[in-house]
Design an enzyme around this catalytic site. Structure first.
Site, PDB file in Angstrom:
ATOM      1  N   ASP A  22      -5.919   9.372   6.537  1.00  0.00           N
ATOM      2  CA  ASP A  22      -4.988   9.672   5.452  1.00  0.00           C
ATOM      3  C   ASP A  22      -5.672  10.196   4.202  1.00  0.00           C
ATOM      4  OD1 ASP A  22      -2.644   8.903   6.778  1.00  0.00           O
ATOM      5  OD2 ASP A  22      -3.306   6.837   6.612  1.00  0.00           O
ATOM      6  N   HIS A  40      -9.660   0.448   7.481  1.00  0.00           N
ATOM      7  CA  HIS A  40      -8.797   0.486   8.653  1.00  0.00           C
ATOM      8  C   HIS A  40      -8.947  -0.820   9.395  1.00  0.00           C
ATOM      9  CE1 HIS A  40      -6.969   1.854  12.382  1.00  0.00           C
ATOM     10  NE2 HIS A  40      -6.426   2.802  11.651  1.00  0.00           N
TER      11      HIS A  40
HETATM   12  N1  ACO Z   1      -9.977  -0.764  -1.101  1.00  0.00           N
HETATM   13  C1  ACO Z   1     -10.651  -1.846  -1.535  1.00  0.00           C
HETATM   14  N2  ACO Z   1     -10.902  -2.943  -0.793  1.00  0.00           N
HETATM   15  C2  ACO Z   1     -10.425  -2.953   0.462  1.00  0.00           C
HETATM   16  C3  ACO Z   1      -9.720  -1.855   0.989  1.00  0.00           C
HETATM   17  C4  ACO Z   1      -9.509  -0.733   0.175  1.00  0.00           C
HETATM   18  N3  ACO Z   1      -8.831   0.328   0.613  1.00  0.00           N
HETATM   19  N4  ACO Z   1      -9.354  -2.128   2.274  1.00  0.00           N
HETATM   20  C5  ACO Z   1      -9.830  -3.363   2.531  1.00  0.00           C
HETATM   21  N5  ACO Z   1     -10.473  -3.851   1.436  1.00  0.00           N
HETATM   22  C6  ACO Z   1     -11.172  -5.138   1.372  1.00  0.00           C
HETATM   23  C7  ACO Z   1     -10.190  -6.292   1.260  1.00  0.00           C
HETATM   24  O1  ACO Z   1      -9.923  -6.626  -0.085  1.00  0.00           O
HETATM   25  C8  ACO Z   1     -10.922  -7.387   1.995  1.00  0.00           C
HETATM   26  O2  ACO Z   1     -11.861  -7.951   1.131  1.00  0.00           O
HETATM   27  P1  ACO Z   1     -12.296  -9.508   1.280  1.00  0.00           P
HETATM   28  O3  ACO Z   1     -12.925  -9.622   2.635  1.00  0.00           O
HETATM   29  O4  ACO Z   1     -13.269  -9.731   0.166  1.00  0.00           O
HETATM   30  O5  ACO Z   1     -11.033 -10.317   1.140  1.00  0.00           O
HETATM   31  C9  ACO Z   1     -11.675  -6.662   3.098  1.00  0.00           C
HETATM   32  O6  ACO Z   1     -11.865  -5.312   2.600  1.00  0.00           O
HETATM   33  C10 ACO Z   1     -10.926  -6.613   4.430  1.00  0.00           C
HETATM   34  O7  ACO Z   1      -9.619  -6.123   4.169  1.00  0.00           O
HETATM   35  P2  ACO Z   1      -8.325  -6.573   4.983  1.00  0.00           P
HETATM   36  O8  ACO Z   1      -7.117  -6.283   4.164  1.00  0.00           O
HETATM   37  O9  ACO Z   1      -8.513  -7.953   5.487  1.00  0.00           O
HETATM   38  O10 ACO Z   1      -8.391  -5.595   6.198  1.00  0.00           O
HETATM   39  P3  ACO Z   1      -7.199  -5.217   7.127  1.00  0.00           P
HETATM   40  O11 ACO Z   1      -7.805  -4.841   8.417  1.00  0.00           O
HETATM   41  O12 ACO Z   1      -6.158  -6.274   7.133  1.00  0.00           O
HETATM   42  O13 ACO Z   1      -6.549  -3.954   6.384  1.00  0.00           O
HETATM   43  C11 ACO Z   1      -5.911  -1.780   5.769  1.00  0.00           C
HETATM   44  C12 ACO Z   1      -6.666  -2.657   6.797  1.00  0.00           C
HETATM   45  C13 ACO Z   1      -4.464  -2.274   5.611  1.00  0.00           C
HETATM   46  C14 ACO Z   1      -5.849  -0.361   6.303  1.00  0.00           C
HETATM   47  C15 ACO Z   1      -6.665  -1.841   4.423  1.00  0.00           C
HETATM   48  O14 ACO Z   1      -7.983  -1.362   4.570  1.00  0.00           O
HETATM   49  C16 ACO Z   1      -5.935  -1.060   3.328  1.00  0.00           C
HETATM   50  O15 ACO Z   1      -5.027  -1.605   2.676  1.00  0.00           O
HETATM   51  N6  ACO Z   1      -6.327   0.249   3.090  1.00  0.00           N
HETATM   52  C17 ACO Z   1      -5.641   1.079   2.161  1.00  0.00           C
HETATM   53  C18 ACO Z   1      -4.356   1.605   2.782  1.00  0.00           C
HETATM   54  C19 ACO Z   1      -4.599   2.686   3.829  1.00  0.00           C
HETATM   55  O16 ACO Z   1      -5.355   3.615   3.614  1.00  0.00           O
HETATM   56  N7  ACO Z   1      -3.916   2.551   4.973  1.00  0.00           N
HETATM   57  C20 ACO Z   1      -4.005   3.516   6.043  1.00  0.00           C
HETATM   58  C21 ACO Z   1      -4.361   2.884   7.331  1.00  0.00           C
HETATM   59  S1  ACO Z   1      -4.599   4.134   8.545  1.00  0.00           S
HETATM   60  C22 ACO Z   1      -3.070   4.449   9.174  1.00  0.00           C
HETATM   61  O17 ACO Z   1      -2.123   3.712   9.097  1.00  0.00           O
HETATM   62  C23 ACO Z   1      -2.938   5.748   9.821  1.00  0.00           C
END
Ligand code: ACO
Length: 437
Positions: free
Chosen positions: A372, A314
């Site tokens: 979720d 998140h």
């Molecule tokens: N699985 C694997 N790796 C992940 C995941 C994941 N679900 N989420 C983040 N990471 C990793 C990224 O690859 C990144 O790695 P790095 O630092 O080596 O490059 C690091 O964790 C940080 O991730 P970001 O994408 O920079 O984090 P951001 O805050 O932008 O993204 C998000 C948050 C979009 C929710 C992300 O965690 C994601 O895509 N999760 C899956 C989708 C999801 O479940 N969304 C629901 C959000 S809750 C809602 O809307 C109600």
């Protein structure tokens, strides 16, 4: 400081110097959470903009509605912890709280309930909109279209400068969103629309509009109704998330509230936001069995795979999402009430969560299950098809969007939202005629 006081310019200030230019930036404190550096005068003082794609360090407004501490896993609506509201309140009461700032008295609640339940019907002509869509249209596409179309029916509540019209539009959207959502669903399965019943509570009425048929009486299961009501509470607001910021940005131009909420619905649709529970459930189905979990964990850790564990991580929560805890409990209650004891997806989910929470990659990046992760399993058990999941989120989030929109309109600091950019394109050049290129 009075908790109702707005964040104020403190004595503290940040000094920024850039070559021979200096800017003194006031630091403002809220009632909770990090201070903010007010960069409003930075461009005037230094000729520079700030650069923050995705707004990771940028507060776009001051607000009194919702507070999140992502590191501590705290979510408060108007100061009240989400778990207390999920346990003791109802969705409609939470709507009142978000809109008005305080929990209602008995009389206030009764009046609010009557107002909302008397606005549940749609203009009859709107029912024809639905038949214009393909039967296999995604219900979110139908929602974006029909909610936007409300502004063509309710002209008497589109003047954003009139508080009475703003209130009327708010009540209409809260009341009509479940009706629109259930009609989108009924249309997709070829069943007749079921009209609202104003003698029922908000959530029971929604369930009957979705699952009743004209030839049989419909009796809602109270455990399932309560579960859905709780899901609505958990999703009601989440401060300045993508869809809420979209609503604020759309509203900042003076657009009418129905159009603004339609914009919020469009943003919510994306898989990184409201579409995540659909994506999480699809992922659990794709994993299929506990034995395949290590393969998917490895894929999620591999940057080149482009795969992420849906329902994990998140932008704000770097701890267990407090809503996910309530959601996990609700999921078990629903499956118990329905006598589902061997759900294969639940087995995969529990094991996946256990393994991921012990895995160095997920620990180091502070990736915890988000709301979720369990909501998809729960909604499916309640009888909703996957395509309706984001629609249910939209019903719940409507009140948050409206409360934030209303707050923005009433905020004297409000101006049209107009971000700036770092231009990386071609410098100025002369037009070249086509035969000379
Ligand atoms: N699985 C694997 N790796 C992940 C995941 C994941 N679900 N989420 C983040 N990471 C990793 C990224 O690859 C990144 O790695 P790095 O630092 O080596 O490059 C690091 O964790 C940080 O991730 P970001 O994408 O920079 O984090 P951001 O805050 O932008 O993204 C998000 C948050 C979009 C929710 C992300 O965690 C994601 O895509 N999760 C899956 C989708 C999801 O479940 N969304 C629901 C959000 S809750 C809602 O809307 C109600």
């Amino acid at each position: 400081m009075n908790v109702h006081d707005k964040g104020h310019a403190d004595a503290a200030a940040a000094e920024l110097s850039l070559a021979d230019k200096k800017s003194t930036l006031p630091v403002r404190s809220g009632t909770l959470g990090p201070d903010v550096i007010d960069v409003g005068k930075l461009y005037r003082d230094t000729g520079c903009f700030t650069y923050d794609p995705g707004f990771t360090s940028t507060a776009n407004c001051s607000s009194r509605i919702t507070y999140i501490d992502g590191d501590a896993g705290i979510l408060l609506y108007r100061g009240y912890p989400i778990d207390q509201l999920a346990e003791h309140s109802s969705f409609l009461e939470v709507c009142y709280l978000l809109l008005h700032g305080e929990l209602p008295t008995h009389d206030q609640y009764a009046a609010f309930n009557t107002t909302i339940m008397r606005h549940t019907m749609l203009h009859e002509q709107m029912t024809r909109f639905f038949t214009g869509f393909r039967r296999d249209a995604h219900p979110m596409a139908v929602m974006v279209g029909t909610v936007g179309a409300l502004s063509s029916f309710y002209h008497d509540s589109t003047d954003i400068n009139d508080p009475a019209q703003r209130a009327m539009a708010s009540h209409r959207m809260l009341a009509k969103m479940p009706t629109i959502a259930s009609m989108a669903y009924k249309y997709s399965i070829g069943q007749p629309f079921i009209y609202p019943r104003n003698d029922l509570d908000y959530t029971t009425n929604f369930l009957q509009m979705c699952f009743a048929i004209p030839c049989e009486p419909y009796v809602a299961n109270p455990v399932l109704t309560r579960a859905l009501d709780r899901i609505f509470i958990l999703h009601a607001d989440h401060e300045q998330n993508a869809s809420t910021s979209t609503v604020r940005l759309a509203g900042s131009s003076g657009a009418n509230p129905f159009a603004c909420i339609a914009a919020g619905i469009a943003c919510l649709w994306g898989p990184a936001h409201g579409g995540a529970n659909e994506a999480a459930l699809n992922m659990l189905a794709e994993i299929g069995s506990v034995e395949r979990i290590p393969e998917f964990i490895a894929k999620a850790k591999d940057k080149n795979s482009g795969f992420r564990l849906m329902g994990f991580g998140h932008r704000v929560y770097k701890n267990y999402d407090p809503r996910a805890k309530v959601m996990q409990k609700t999921c078990h209650e629903v499956l118990d009430a329905l006598g589902i004891h061997n759900d294969p997806l639940l087995k995969v989910a529990i094991e996946l969560e256990r393994i991921a929470l012990q895995d160095e990659y997920f620990i180091e990046k502070k990736l915890y299950p988000n709301i979720d992760f369990y909501s998809g399993i729960t909604l499916r058990a309640l009888g909703f098809p996957v395509s309706m999941f984001t629609v249910l989120f939209a019903i719940a989030r409507t009140v948050g969007w409206i409360a934030q929109w209303k707050e923005m309109i009433e905020d004297p600091e409000q101006r049209i939202g107009r971000p700036r950019q770092l231009y990386m394109g071609a410098p100025e050049r002369n037009y070249v005629p086509i035969n000379e290129r």
